[in-house]
Structures are given as structure tokens and as C-alpha cells.
Scaffold this motif. Structure first.
Motif, short mmCIF file in Angstrom:
data_model
loop_
_atom_site.label_atom_id
_atom_site.label_comp_id
_atom_site.label_asym_id
_atom_site.label_seq_id
_atom_site.Cartn_x
_atom_site.Cartn_y
_atom_site.Cartn_z
N ASP A 1 0.82 -1.21 0.00
CA ASP A 1 0.00 0.00 0.00
C ASP A 1 0.86 1.26 0.00
OD1 ASP A 1 -2.35 -1.44 0.01
OD2 ASP A 1 -2.64 -1.34 2.18
N ILE A 2 1.85 1.32 0.89
CA ILE A 2 2.66 2.52 1.03
C ILE A 2 3.55 2.72 -0.19
CG2 ILE A 2 4.73 1.60 2.15
CD1 ILE A 2 2.84 4.66 3.43
N SER A 3 3.85 1.63 -0.91
CA SER A 3 4.69 1.72 -2.11
C SER A 3 3.88 2.02 -3.37
CB SER A 3 5.48 0.42 -2.30
OG SER A 3 6.32 0.16 -1.18
N GLY A 4 2.56 2.08 -3.22
CA GLY A 4 1.70 2.39 -4.36
C GLY A 4 1.59 1.25 -5.36
N GLY B 1 11.08 -2.73 -7.59
CA GLY B 1 11.69 -1.64 -6.85
C GLY B 1 12.44 -0.68 -7.74
N PRO B 2 13.19 0.23 -7.09
CA PRO B 2 13.42 0.22 -5.64
C PRO B 2 12.20 0.70 -4.87
CG PRO B 2 14.49 2.12 -6.63
CD PRO B 2 13.97 1.29 -7.77
N PHE C 1 10.58 6.88 6.95
CA PHE C 1 9.77 5.71 7.21
C PHE C 1 10.29 4.55 6.36
CE2 PHE C 1 5.71 3.33 6.38
CZ PHE C 1 5.49 2.92 7.68
N SER C 2 10.46 3.38 6.98
CA SER C 2 11.04 2.25 6.26
C SER C 2 10.41 0.93 6.69
CB SER C 2 12.55 2.20 6.50
OG SER C 2 12.83 1.74 7.83
N HIS D 1 1.06 6.79 9.09
CA HIS D 1 1.48 6.17 7.83
C HIS D 1 0.56 5.06 7.34
CE1 HIS D 1 5.33 8.28 7.57
NE2 HIS D 1 5.45 8.10 8.86
N ARG D 2 -0.55 4.85 8.01
CA ARG D 2 -1.42 3.74 7.60
C ARG D 2 -2.84 4.22 7.43
NH1 ARG D 2 -2.06 -0.14 4.71
NH2 ARG D 2 -2.44 -2.26 5.40
#
Length: 266
Positions: free
Chosen positions: A25-28, A86-87, A198-199, A253-254
Motif C-alpha cells: 500500500d505505502i509503495s503504491g 523496486g526500488p 519511514f522504512s 502512515h497507515r
């Protein structure tokens, strides 16, 4: 060949599944989620994984030429995603940062079973509650099967996860050690565990600890009914700064991910 589509096979309540769902989700990255029913997932997971394991999540990547890849184990999935798509923004390329991130990812992965063991130790005395959680996204036929075979499934589950008073006590100790480490890491006022961004380190720690912190944005553990469970209020968990941090990470972040809106396994 480029990856044309992604399908993620999960358990709604699984913190390892949440780790990958959140990363996607966070990476689209667009994906189709299939929520599977515990115990009924065994044969499909065994066939897809191809490693003699029945664990979830499993990620299926379909190439444009029709070739399908299945990746089992959340760490392997992270590495596959970063390599093929990625990345990823949550996996920076700087060697020092990357090593620290994956060290922390491994640290919290290591207590994943401990968290599950600790929670299920008391929960498995409440059959109806566990059946409800396991069948929340099941078809009527699947729900009937789970309920019919639950006594056997419960016995097998306890054996596989090693749910005994002694093992649970050891799990609680390992969880406390991880929380103490996390409190120490955050004691300098940092917001993120590695560097200033954020990682995957933050995603993993927050996902694994979500069943204890019960953040509002979690599809299962954000429910008020879950927070009332006795397992969520031991003395050693009270007033932990890292629990507030987990909730902050989720809030920041969620996006709220409503599991009931996700496709259900056939």
C-alpha cells in the motif's frame, strides 16, 4: 518479463500478512488480496509455496507472458518486490541504512510467533471467539467446516505453535525484551527506527506489535472489542512508550484498511 499483476494471499489477523499488505500500500503497488480461512488454507498454501510450508502470506506475481511466480515468507516477499518492482521507497539503497533496516526487520520477525503464542494461549479457551475470527471472511460452507473440525484444528494449532504455559511464559519474556530494546531505540526522541525516513523497519516493528498496541487503523486489532481482552493489559505492557509509538506510526502512515471490503477466498 514485467510483472502484470499481483495477488496477495493472507490471513486478516496475521501480523506478517499486515507487514506485506502495508508495504504494498505505502509503495503504491496495486494488488488483489485474497483472505484465506485458517485450516482450510493448508492445501492451497502448500501447493503455491512449493517449499513444504503452509504459512501465509504468499505473493503471486503474474508476468505479461502468463508465467506465474509464488513467493512465500514475508522477508522473501520484501526482497522479491524490491528486486522485481523496486526500488521500494521503504527500502533505501544506502548500504548502512539497508543493513540496519533488515537487522531490525529480522529482530521483530523473530518475535512474531511469540506474539501469536502469547495471545492465543488465553484466546483458545474461548472457542466461539476464535471461530468467529477465523471465519469472518469465510463462505457459509467454509464456516461450517471450520466449526465442525475446530476441536481437531485447535489441537493441531496448539501443537504446531507450541502453545503451553511454559512456552508462553518464555514468549512473554522475549516480547518484553524486544519492547525494552524498542523503548531504548526511541529514547533519543527519534520518530523512525533507521535514519530520518519511514522504512520497512518501522513497518515490521509496528505490524508485529499491532496485536498488543491495537491501533485504530488495523483491520482486526483496531476493534474496541479486541482491546478489552485481558491479554492486552498485562502490567509489563502498561505505559510503554513503544506502544504509543506503534499507534503513532499507524496513525501517521497507515490508512484504515477495512479487511471486510477485501475479496474473500473462494
Amino acid at each position: 518479463m514485467p510483472i502484470e499483476s499481483l495477488t496477495l494471499y493472507t490471513f486478516a489477523m496475521s501480523h506478517f500478512s499486515e507487514k506485506i499488505r502495508w508495504t504494498l500500500d505505502i509503495s503504491g503497488l496495486k494488488y488483489h488480496e485474497v483472505l484465506m480461512t485458517p485450516t482450510l488454507h493448508l492445501v492451497p498454501a502448500l501447493c503455491m509455496g512449493g517449499q513444504g510450508e503452509t504459512t501465509l502470506p504468499i505473493l503471486q506475481g503474474r508476468q505479461s507472458d502468463g508465467l506465474v511466480e509464488h513467493v512465500q515468507d514475508s522477508t522473501q516477499i520484501l526482497q522479491w518486490l524490491d528486486r522485481r518492482l523496486g526500488p521500494l521507497p521503504v527500502m533505501p539503497r544506502h548500504i548502512a541504512l539497508s543493513e540496519d533496516i533488515m537487522d531490525i526487520e529480522a529482530r521483530f520477525d523473530a518475535i512474531g510467533d511469540d506474539v501469536a503464542r502469547y495471545l492465543y494461549f488465553s484466546a483458545l479457551d474461548q472457542d466461539e471467539q476464535v471461530i468467529d475470527m477465523w471465519t469472518r471472511h469465510a463462505s457459509r460452507r467454509q464456516a461450517r467446516l471450520v466449526k465442525l473440525f475446530f476441536p481437531i484444528s485447535k489441537w493441531i494449532f496448539k501443537r504446531r505453535l507450541g502453545i503451553t504455559p511454559q512456552a508462553t511464559a518464555q514468549s512473554a519474556l522475549r516480547i518484553q525484551q524486544a519492547l525494552a530494546w524498542l523503548d531504548g531505540r526511541l529514547s533519543d526522541g527519534r520518530r523512525y527506527l533507521v535514519g530520518h525516513q519511514f522504512s520497512v523497519a518501522d513497518i515490521t516493528a509496528a505490524s508485529i506489535l499491532a496485536p498488543l498496541a491495537c491501533p485504530d487503523q488495523h483491520p482486526v486489532y483496531g476493534a474496541k472489542s479486541f482491546r478489552r481482552e485481558p491479554a492486552h493489559s498485562p502490567a509489563w505492557l502498561a505505559k510503554r512508550p513503544c506502544m504509543d509509538w506503534v499507534r503513532w506510526v499507524y496513525q501517521t502512515h497507515r490508512e484504515i484498511h477495512l479487511a471486510q471490503e477485501a475479496p474473500v477466498a473462494a
